[in-house]
Design an enzyme around this catalytic site. Sequence first.
Site, PDB file in Angstrom:
ATOM      1  N   HIS A  13       0.842  -1.205   0.000  1.00  0.00           N
ATOM      2  CA  HIS A  13       0.000   0.000   0.000  1.00  0.00           C
ATOM      3  C   HIS A  13       0.871   1.247   0.000  1.00  0.00           C
ATOM      4  O   HIS A  13       1.812   1.332   0.799  1.00  0.00           O
ATOM      5  CB  HIS A  13      -0.846   0.041   1.279  1.00  0.00           C
ATOM      6  CG  HIS A  13      -2.043  -0.835   1.257  1.00  0.00           C
ATOM      7  ND1 HIS A  13      -1.976  -2.192   1.354  1.00  0.00           N
ATOM      8  CD2 HIS A  13      -3.361  -0.526   1.173  1.00  0.00           C
ATOM      9  CE1 HIS A  13      -3.208  -2.697   1.323  1.00  0.00           C
ATOM     10  NE2 HIS A  13      -4.068  -1.705   1.217  1.00  0.00           N
ATOM     11  N   ASN A  46       8.055  -4.365   3.578  1.00  0.00           N
ATOM     12  CA  ASN A  46       6.626  -4.029   3.675  1.00  0.00           C
ATOM     13  C   ASN A  46       6.007  -4.489   4.995  1.00  0.00           C
ATOM     14  O   ASN A  46       5.235  -3.759   5.609  1.00  0.00           O
ATOM     15  CB  ASN A  46       5.871  -4.644   2.492  1.00  0.00           C
ATOM     16  CG  ASN A  46       4.372  -4.388   2.553  1.00  0.00           C
ATOM     17  OD1 ASN A  46       3.938  -3.265   2.782  1.00  0.00           O
ATOM     18  ND2 ASN A  46       3.580  -5.434   2.372  1.00  0.00           N
TER      19      ASN A  46
END
Length: 336
Positions: A145, A177
């Site tokens: 994201h 991440n």
Amino acid sequence: MPGSTLAHLAGFAAGAAVGALAANAFNTRRTLPASVPAVVEKTPEHKFRIIQDTSIAKEVLKYGHPGPVSDLLTRQAYVAAYDRRLRHPAWTAEHLTLSNLRPTDPSQRERGDRSKSEFKEDESLPAVFRATLKDYFRSGYDRGHMVPAADAKSSQTAMNETFLLSNIAPQVGDGFNRHYWAYLEEWCRRLTDKYSDVFIFTVPLYLPKLEADGKWRVTHEVIGNPPNIAVPTHFAKVVLTAKPVSPNQPRILEVATGAFVLPNAPISDETPLEKFLVPVEAVERAAGLIFFSEDVKQQSKNICQSTKCEVIVRRFDNAQKSLPAKPSKQVPLNTQ
Ligand SMILES: *[C@@H]1O[C@H](CO)[C@@H](O)[C@H](O)[C@H]1NC(C)=O
């Protein structure tokens, strides 16, 4: 005369007319915005009305308009520019406050729940430029994201919008991440404890590396078959915080700015956040973007002097406690 010659002459005549009208536009530039095409008339209400679009763009782009390289996407919790060539955002922007992260109003029953969202292709983009689920599948990269889901808890729609693949870029999962990058996102959210307003830009980067032959090159993977989504070499977070100087003077704000550039690679938990601090101008230069005006840059404090630049490590998986430290890359992030 053959038809083709006639067509040619007609085209030539039209070109001449455009030239004359462009000169006319030049003469009226004091009263008209530069982008207004030439043939206009003044309405009785003293407004200008376009009678005929004779702009040079209309002429030159008669048979094709290549379009923009990025699409501006406006969502409930963020704004983004999607890069059609790289198939991930060129940048995303958010405004975080205590209230939009943790609404206290009990009437806001509909809260975003991440388990109710799923990754989706963004159908608002032309199919040929879309990032697809298939591209990410078994690519070895996480669907990272850019605007974190946890920043968009104000409603389920807001959260769902962060799962559109137009808000996603390929990120190394383990050590990045799922770890260090997530700590940085959490640090950004925690800024709202101290500052009334927090603005965050997230920017995928492609930084050149000095190679053995003395030349700088950008190399990056492209995932998908056929290759579709570019894998950024780095990611940046550019942050601006603001808070009233004192409760008595709510209109006078103390502003701080800062930028962090992280490699898209595993980062050990022990790495100090300040190691990734770079001047905002360095990210601007690398990305071809301008985040803040000169005034804001000059009048803002360094974020790490205004607050502690320190991430909180959250490891849920004991097996992964010690990751190898990433060998330092040579990155030309000077501001000269
Ligand atoms: C959010 O996404 C889920 C999964 O696609 C869907 O079932 C749900 O209806 C969406 N909710 C809203 C409010 O858009």
